[in-house]
Design an enzyme around this catalytic site. Sequence first.
Site, PDB file in Angstrom:
ATOM      1  CE1 TYR A  13      -3.947   1.920  -0.084  1.00  0.00           C
ATOM      2  CE2 TYR A  13      -3.429   2.563   2.117  1.00  0.00           C
ATOM      3  CZ  TYR A  13      -4.243   2.671   0.917  1.00  0.00           C
ATOM      4  OH  TYR A  13      -5.303   3.496   0.782  1.00  0.00           O
ATOM      5  CE  LYS A  44     -19.985 -21.919 -16.327  1.00  0.00           C
ATOM      6  NZ  LYS A  44     -20.984 -22.116 -17.293  1.00  0.00           N
TER       7      LYS A  44
END
Length: 518
Positions: A177, A232
């Site tokens: 970050y 999926k």
Amino acid sequence: MQTDKKPIIIRIHPQSSVTSVIKNKKMGKLQSQIFLKITTVSPIITSLYAWRFCQILKGSAMTGVEKYSHKIVRKIRFRIPDIPGALGTLALELGLEDVTLGDITKIQLTSNYIVRDITAFFDDESHFSRAIAAVKKLKGYKILQIQDEVLNLHKGGKIEVKPRVKVDTLTDLRMIYTPGVAQVCNYIVANPGAAKKYTSIGNTVCIATNGSAVLGLGDIGVLAAMPVMEGKSIILNKMANVSCVPLLTKSDDADTIVNTLSCVAETFGAIMIEDIKAPLCFEVEKKLQEKVKIPVFHDDQHGTATVILAALIKALGITRKRKEKVNIVINGAGAAGIATTKLLLGYGFKNITLCDRSGAIYQTRTDGMNEYKKEIAKLTNKRKEQGSLENVIKGKDIFIGLSGPGLVTKGMVRNMNKPPVVFALANPIPEIWPKDAGEAGAAIALDGRTINNALVFPGLIRGTLDANASAITEKMKFSAAEMIASLAGKNEIVPNFMNTAVHKNVARAVFFSAGKSK
């Protein structure tokens, strides 16, 4: 089980064939009220023989758990008397109620009882209730617990977001970050194409649905469609190492769906639209692909079409027939049916007749037509056949079913050109069971459990992302189908989906087909 009939006692050697024992005894058909006590030297063997014996007599012996994928499953914890044959008695009672048994696990053993978990398959909830009621009549047996295995598996959802890098120290955090991340941001500002390399974009796919055509369930809405999108996502991740984000778009308006997806498209390397009903799916796919610079892929159309092409390539090799000469009937003119027809025509198949609920589709037909059926009518049915599927299927070499359960009979298969090929792909129950089609003379008969688009989309998406392609072309689908067909074993029409090497090879074929080299 209450009965005043005298038990029929059969002692079976552990290595005997139950079927042969029945034939040798020349036993007639047993009615459900007759009590059978089958014993062997092992209680476990007793239970398996008892259940198998009952299923044979009823003509419904299990050929594999996958055959029962359309049933509901429960794990039931039984307390069973610890005496020889007790498990067999329970298995027999369940068999007489047409229950299919799966795994049997011993949980606890006491001085008088054994506690076992038994996985069982039922046709529906009413069948489940009848079977449980019958078991409760058995003296000395007790049901301790009933679990819905499927619901338990889905608790909390099946997917999550996890970091790919370690965050153990303050230095790690500063790299991931601020302030370190600013360096990456500035690099992407100067080199926008690098975003796919230095963020998750290049390996992340959006799976979007409006829940209007989910599996065989129909229009169930976006919330109920989420478990399918998660499933999926897991397949793509496990088989092709692709990250997925399911996106539920609650709208039946093509422009709303397209605008929504186009606004978030830069988050992803590709967009898969899933379980959107026809003809809406055609409009969404076309408009979205025109609007975004990343591949748009509707698996219900193109994944299904590609795996069918793969299966046909292998089937023609076995039956020694030519694609230019065979006559094909496809039943079902929805998303999958029309996409399959177009892909087969593009590959060189010449003679295809497409049917829907109203029968054969032809140019001058007016009943139940839309712009997509009118378009496909110009390319198919050269003989201008009319009438029902029962009439159209006569003399055809190949049947491809993308419609509904039980629409094809043995008699219809017998009327096909010999030896026919039957792909009955309706889910969860096919147009005709492969066993029945085989008995009617089909040289090759398979259903959607074998010919499944899950063989296609992991490798196709992986190869597309690796190639940084902006669209999935017909040539890429051809390459995927040819690779799948080539990977099938001598006695297979398509390879095993669980073999990860299959998906890697498909990805490689798609990658090179896209005009790239590693």
